[in-house]
Motif scaffolding. Structure first.
Motif, PDB file in Angstrom:
ATOM      1  N   THR A 111       0.809  -1.218   0.000  1.00 28.79           N
ATOM      2  CA  THR A 111       0.000   0.000   0.000  1.00 28.79           C
ATOM      3  C   THR A 111       0.842   1.268   0.000  1.00 28.79           C
ATOM      4  OG1 THR A 111      -1.742  -1.168   1.226  1.00 28.79           O
ATOM      5  CG2 THR A 111      -1.843   1.238   1.212  1.00 28.79           C
ATOM      6  N   TYR A 112       1.880   1.298   0.819  1.00 25.16           N
ATOM      7  CA  TYR A 112       2.657   2.526   0.985  1.00 25.16           C
ATOM      8  C   TYR A 112       4.050   2.461   0.349  1.00 25.16           C
ATOM      9  CZ  TYR A 112      -0.901   2.864   4.630  1.00 25.16           C
ATOM     10  OH  TYR A 112      -2.090   2.874   5.312  1.00 25.16           O
ATOM     11  N   GLY A 113       4.530   1.273   0.114  1.00 22.20           N
ATOM     12  CA  GLY A 113       5.851   1.121  -0.476  1.00 22.20           C
ATOM     13  C   GLY A 113       5.797   0.971  -1.984  1.00 22.20           C
ATOM     14  N   GLU A 114       6.861   0.399  -2.508  1.00 21.05           N
ATOM     15  CA  GLU A 114       6.977   0.235  -3.958  1.00 21.05           C
ATOM     16  C   GLU A 114       6.818  -1.224  -4.366  1.00 21.05           C
ATOM     17  OE1 GLU A 114      10.710   1.886  -5.022  1.00 21.05           O
ATOM     18  OE2 GLU A 114      10.152   3.947  -4.520  1.00 21.05           O
ATOM     19  N   ARG A 115       6.343  -2.054  -3.467  1.00 20.80           N
ATOM     20  CA  ARG A 115       6.210  -3.480  -3.766  1.00 20.80           C
ATOM     21  C   ARG A 115       4.996  -3.735  -4.651  1.00 20.80           C
ATOM     22  NH1 ARG A 115       5.975  -8.522   0.576  1.00 20.80           N
ATOM     23  NH2 ARG A 115       5.327 -10.128  -0.885  1.00 20.80           N
ATOM     24  N   GLU A 116       5.211  -4.480  -5.719  1.00 21.92           N
ATOM     25  CA  GLU A 116       4.130  -4.928  -6.584  1.00 21.92           C
ATOM     26  C   GLU A 116       3.795  -6.371  -6.214  1.00 21.92           C
ATOM     27  OE1 GLU A 116       2.404  -3.238  -8.753  1.00 21.92           O
ATOM     28  OE2 GLU A 116       3.545  -1.362  -8.552  1.00 21.92           O
ATOM     29  N   ILE A 117       2.548  -6.624  -5.898  1.00 23.83           N
ATOM     30  CA  ILE A 117       2.144  -7.967  -5.503  1.00 23.83           C
ATOM     31  C   ILE A 117       1.585  -8.706  -6.716  1.00 23.83           C
ATOM     32  CG2 ILE A 117      -0.162  -7.171  -4.750  1.00 23.83           C
ATOM     33  CD1 ILE A 117       0.046  -9.327  -2.517  1.00 23.83           C
ATOM     34  N   ASN A 118       2.120  -9.891  -6.976  1.00 20.86           N
ATOM     35  CA  ASN A 118       1.648 -10.654  -8.131  1.00 20.86           C
ATOM     36  C   ASN A 118       0.556 -11.634  -7.710  1.00 20.86           C
ATOM     37  OD1 ASN A 118       2.920 -13.009  -7.038  1.00 20.86           O
ATOM     38  ND2 ASN A 118       4.858 -12.419  -8.002  1.00 20.86           N
ATOM     39  N   GLN A 119       0.080 -12.402  -8.671  1.00 16.31           N
ATOM     40  CA  GLN A 119      -1.047 -13.300  -8.424  1.00 16.31           C
ATOM     41  C   GLN A 119      -0.729 -14.332  -7.343  1.00 16.31           C
ATOM     42  OE1 GLN A 119      -2.141 -15.961 -11.659  1.00 16.31           O
ATOM     43  NE2 GLN A 119      -4.306 -15.712 -11.180  1.00 16.31           N
ATOM     44  N   ASN A 120       0.429 -14.977  -7.445  1.00 16.89           N
ATOM     45  CA  ASN A 120       0.783 -16.012  -6.477  1.00 16.89           C
ATOM     46  C   ASN A 120       0.953 -15.447  -5.067  1.00 16.89           C
ATOM     47  OD1 ASN A 120       0.771 -18.034  -8.437  1.00 16.89           O
ATOM     48  ND2 ASN A 120       2.932 -17.727  -8.933  1.00 16.89           N
ATOM     49  N   GLU A 121       1.566 -14.276  -4.980  1.00 16.27           N
ATOM     50  CA  GLU A 121       1.724 -13.636  -3.666  1.00 16.27           C
ATOM     51  C   GLU A 121       0.374 -13.246  -3.085  1.00 16.27           C
ATOM     52  OE1 GLU A 121       6.099 -11.481  -4.106  1.00 16.27           O
ATOM     53  OE2 GLU A 121       4.322 -10.513  -4.942  1.00 16.27           O
ATOM     54  N   TYR A 122      -0.516 -12.781  -3.950  1.00 17.87           N
ATOM     55  CA  TYR A 122      -1.845 -12.407  -3.468  1.00 17.87           C
ATOM     56  C   TYR A 122      -2.608 -13.633  -2.968  1.00 17.87           C
ATOM     57  CZ  TYR A 122      -6.679 -10.937  -3.262  1.00 17.87           C
ATOM     58  OH  TYR A 122      -7.966 -10.703  -2.824  1.00 17.87           O
ATOM     59  N   ILE A 123      -2.503 -14.742  -3.681  1.00 22.85           N
ATOM     60  CA  ILE A 123      -3.189 -15.968  -3.248  1.00 22.85           C
ATOM     61  C   ILE A 123      -2.728 -16.359  -1.846  1.00 22.85           C
ATOM     62  CG2 ILE A 123      -3.397 -18.453  -3.654  1.00 22.85           C
ATOM     63  CD1 ILE A 123      -3.336 -17.885  -6.635  1.00 22.85           C
ATOM     64  N   GLN A 124      -1.419 -16.295  -1.603  1.00 25.78           N
ATOM     65  CA  GLN A 124      -0.893 -16.644  -0.290  1.00 25.78           C
ATOM     66  C   GLN A 124      -1.401 -15.677   0.774  1.00 25.78           C
ATOM     67  OE1 GLN A 124       3.374 -16.940  -0.117  1.00 25.78           O
ATOM     68  NE2 GLN A 124       3.410 -17.397   2.071  1.00 25.78           N
TER      69      GLN A 124
END
Length: 220
Positions: free
Chosen positions: A182-195
């Protein structure tokens, strides 16, 4: 006749040179002695562990250099991890997950629905936000903490810790991911979101069976 004054000067020059050389050799021998002692210690340790192994001087030197490199690498890694954790803690202490009255007034079920809609279109950053807020408001409904706009995740962590310290630790992990996305520069991908989704939904299974029955757990 022998020039006495000149002879004295030459003798003094020789003595000065010898004193300087002796001092230089002494300083050098201190380091050499330390180095030889260190290699001998390594050789002794190897001999005690492997009686049939007889390390040479070059092998001891190589091992000593290797140990120094490993120690420096471990120290650098420790400093890096400490700096990263300090940065995460600063974010955790100063960011407010609930940004608007609307977000606070929504039920956790409404946030789940919004997370689902964003998930379907592949907007995992926004889906992560609503899923985390659903979790936060679920805790509020269970009276494990009190959701307020001015509070940070650190405040919620502290409140949850008074109820169950293990829950607080698990919440902290999810909060760290939420903050980075939300506040950083990290992009969350599909697999990370599933976890992230599955870990968050673990807390919500008791009252979210209807949402799960529609394929909410692994629909990505």
């Amino acid at each position: 006749m022998l020039d006495v004054s000149k002879a004295k000067k030459e003798l003094q020059h020789i003595l000065d040179a010898r004193e300087y050389r002796a001092y230089y050799d002494e300083s050098k021998s201190i380091f050499e002695t330390w180095w030889e002692d260190a290699k001998k210690w390594i050789a002794d340790q190897l001999s005690s562990l492997f009686p049939s192994f007889e390390p040479s001087g070059s092998a001891s030197s190589f091992l000593l250099i290797g140990l120094i490199v490993i120690m420096i690498a471990l120290l650098a890694l420790t400093v890096f991890l400490m700096a990263r954790n300090m940065k995460r803690n600063r974010i955790l202490r100063h960011k407010n997950p609930l940004q608007t009255i609307k977000e606070l007034n929504w039920s956790f079920q409404r946030h789940l629905m919004e997370a689902k809609e964003q998930e379907v279109i592949g907007n995992y950053k926004t889906a992560t936000r609503h899923l985390f807020l659903a979790l936060l408001l679920y805790f509020h409904e269970k009276e494990w903490l009190e959701a307020r706009m001015w509070k940070t995740n650190w405040d919620y962590y502290d409140e949850l810790g008074k109820v169950n310290s293990e829950w607080a630790q698990q919440f902290s992990k999810l909060a760290s991911i939420f903050d980075e996305v939300t506040y950083g520069e990290r992009e969350i991908n599909q697999n990370e979101y599933i976890q992230f989704h599955n870990e968050a939904m673990y807390w919500l299974l008791e009252t979210a069976d209807g949402f799960e029955g529609q394929g909410g757990r692994q629909t990505c």
